[in-house]
Design a protein around this motif. Structure first.
Motif, PDB file in Angstrom:
ATOM      1  N   THR A   1      -6.273   1.123   7.051  1.00 14.30           N
ATOM      2  CA  THR A   1      -5.797   2.008   8.115  1.00 14.30           C
ATOM      3  C   THR A   1      -5.275   3.324   7.533  1.00 14.30           C
ATOM      4  OG1 THR A   1      -5.275   0.146   9.559  1.00 14.30           O
ATOM      5  CG2 THR A   1      -4.130   2.220  10.009  1.00 14.30           C
ATOM      6  N   LEU A   2      -4.523   3.250   6.434  1.00 12.59           N
ATOM      7  CA  LEU A   2      -4.031   4.465   5.776  1.00 12.59           C
ATOM      8  C   LEU A   2      -5.200   5.306   5.276  1.00 12.59           C
ATOM      9  CD1 LEU A   2      -1.795   6.278   4.602  1.00 12.59           C
ATOM     10  CD2 LEU A   2      -1.777   4.776   2.584  1.00 12.59           C
ATOM     11  N   TRP A   3      -6.181   4.685   4.643  1.00 11.35           N
ATOM     12  CA  TRP A   3      -7.339   5.425   4.142  1.00 11.35           C
ATOM     13  C   TRP A   3      -8.082   6.113   5.283  1.00 11.35           C
ATOM     14  CZ3 TRP A   3      -9.728   1.395   0.244  1.00 11.35           C
ATOM     15  CH2 TRP A   3      -8.869   1.274  -0.852  1.00 11.35           C
ATOM     16  N   GLN A   4      -8.202   5.433   6.414  1.00 13.80           N
ATOM     17  CA  GLN A   4      -8.858   6.052   7.569  1.00 13.80           C
ATOM     18  C   GLN A   4      -8.044   7.235   8.078  1.00 13.80           C
ATOM     19  OE1 GLN A   4      -9.185   2.445   9.872  1.00 13.80           O
ATOM     20  NE2 GLN A   4     -11.307   2.100   9.228  1.00 13.80           N
ATOM     21  N   ALA A   5      -6.725   7.091   8.132  1.00 14.36           N
ATOM     22  CA  ALA A   5      -5.860   8.177   8.592  1.00 14.36           C
ATOM     23  C   ALA A   5      -5.954   9.393   7.674  1.00 14.36           C
ATOM     24  CB  ALA A   5      -4.415   7.699   8.684  1.00 14.36           C
ATOM     25  N   CYS A   6      -6.248   9.151   6.399  1.00 16.49           N
ATOM     26  CA  CYS A   6      -6.357  10.236   5.415  1.00 16.49           C
ATOM     27  C   CYS A   6      -7.779  10.777   5.306  1.00 16.49           C
ATOM     28  CB  CYS A   6      -5.875   9.750   4.055  1.00 16.49           C
ATOM     29  SG  CYS A   6      -4.105   9.421   3.998  1.00 16.49           S
ATOM     30  N   GLY A   7      -8.721  10.235   6.060  1.00 19.89           N
ATOM     31  CA  GLY A   7     -10.101  10.709   6.026  1.00 19.89           C
ATOM     32  C   GLY A   7     -10.853  10.315   4.772  1.00 19.89           C
TER      33      GLY A   7
ATOM     34  N   ASP B   1       0.393   8.879   3.142  1.00 19.97           N
ATOM     35  CA  ASP B   1       0.580   8.907   4.590  1.00 19.97           C
ATOM     36  C   ASP B   1       0.640  10.362   5.057  1.00 19.97           C
ATOM     37  OD1 ASP B   1       1.857   9.058   7.146  1.00 19.97           O
ATOM     38  OD2 ASP B   1       2.813   7.129   6.810  1.00 19.97           O
ATOM     39  N   PRO B   2      -0.224  10.758   5.997  1.00 19.27           N
ATOM     40  CA  PRO B   2      -0.247  12.157   6.443  1.00 19.27           C
ATOM     41  C   PRO B   2       1.110  12.683   6.913  1.00 19.27           C
ATOM     42  CG  PRO B   2      -2.165  11.005   7.293  1.00 19.27           C
ATOM     43  CD  PRO B   2      -1.275   9.964   6.652  1.00 19.27           C
ATOM     44  N   ASN B   3       1.957  11.822   7.425  1.00 19.42           N
ATOM     45  CA  ASN B   3       3.287  12.243   7.880  1.00 19.42           C
ATOM     46  C   ASN B   3       4.271  12.440   6.732  1.00 19.42           C
ATOM     47  OD1 ASN B   3       2.581  12.151  10.645  1.00 19.42           O
ATOM     48  ND2 ASN B   3       2.862   9.929  10.619  1.00 19.42           N
TER      49      ASN B   3
ATOM     50  N   ALA C   1      -4.332   8.209  -1.596  1.00 21.90           N
ATOM     51  CA  ALA C   1      -3.920   8.496  -0.226  1.00 21.90           C
ATOM     52  C   ALA C   1      -2.408   8.578  -0.147  1.00 21.90           C
ATOM     53  CB  ALA C   1      -4.412   7.389   0.713  1.00 21.90           C
TER      54      ALA C   1
ATOM     55  N   GLN D   1       3.070  13.718   3.521  1.00 24.95           N
ATOM     56  CA  GLN D   1       2.471  14.563   2.497  1.00 24.95           C
ATOM     57  C   GLN D   1       3.359  15.770   2.207  1.00 24.95           C
ATOM     58  OE1 GLN D   1      -1.599  15.302   3.730  1.00 24.95           O
ATOM     59  NE2 GLN D   1      -2.149  13.163   3.444  1.00 24.95           N
TER      60      GLN D   1
END
Length: 153
Positions: free
Chosen positions: A27-33, A86-88, A84, A90
């Protein structure tokens, strides 16, 4: 916050992935593209966990998985994939921490060189790696699918 106040540096607990972590990591990898339709991230994790020459390292803040790096080597060259954060979260030093953990893992294995791949369009990632001492290689990467798939961009 006053000019003399300091922001605490982030501290992550670094450990290898467990069976329980796989879904959250994907899920984290998907959120990070980081995932692509032609690569099964769950299969990539399983392959990395099969032997002593690779691992998936997780950075946790409490119980939350906030950073990852898949690391492996051939005895001479180390490779890092699926870095990766977490986008929140970075921009707070977590990428530096997880990359330092990957570098330490390779040093402990006696591997003298680390290489990684960055997609050409990912200028943000390239800039990050340059800030931590990575340089663009003069080598050209070539690839071939061995399972009969057509080449992908």
């Amino acid at each position: 916050m006053t000019a003399s106040a300091t922001v605490p540096s982030p501290i992550l607990s670094i450990a290898p992935i467990t069976d329980h972590d796989v879904a959250a990591v994907v899920t984290l990898w998907q959120a990070c593209g980081l995932t692509r339709p032609w690569n099964d991230p769950t299969a990539d994790i399983a392959l990395a966990r099969r032997g002593p020459n690779s691992a998936v390292l997780l950075g946790r803040d409490g119980s939350a998985i906030v950073a990852t790096a898949m690391v492996g080597h051939d005895g001479h060259r180390g490779w890092v994939y699926y870095v990766a954060v977490d986008p929140n979260r970075q921009g707070k030093g977590l990428g530096r921490i997880i990359m330092a953990a990957a570098e330490d893992w390779l040093r402990e294995a006696g591997v003298p060189k680390l290489q990684l791949l960055v997609r050409r369009e990912n200028a943000k990632a390239s800039a990050f790696y340059q800030t931590i001492g990575y340089e663009e290689s003069t080598s050209v990467m070539l690839a071939k699918w061995l399972d009969g798939r057509e080449p992908t961009p």
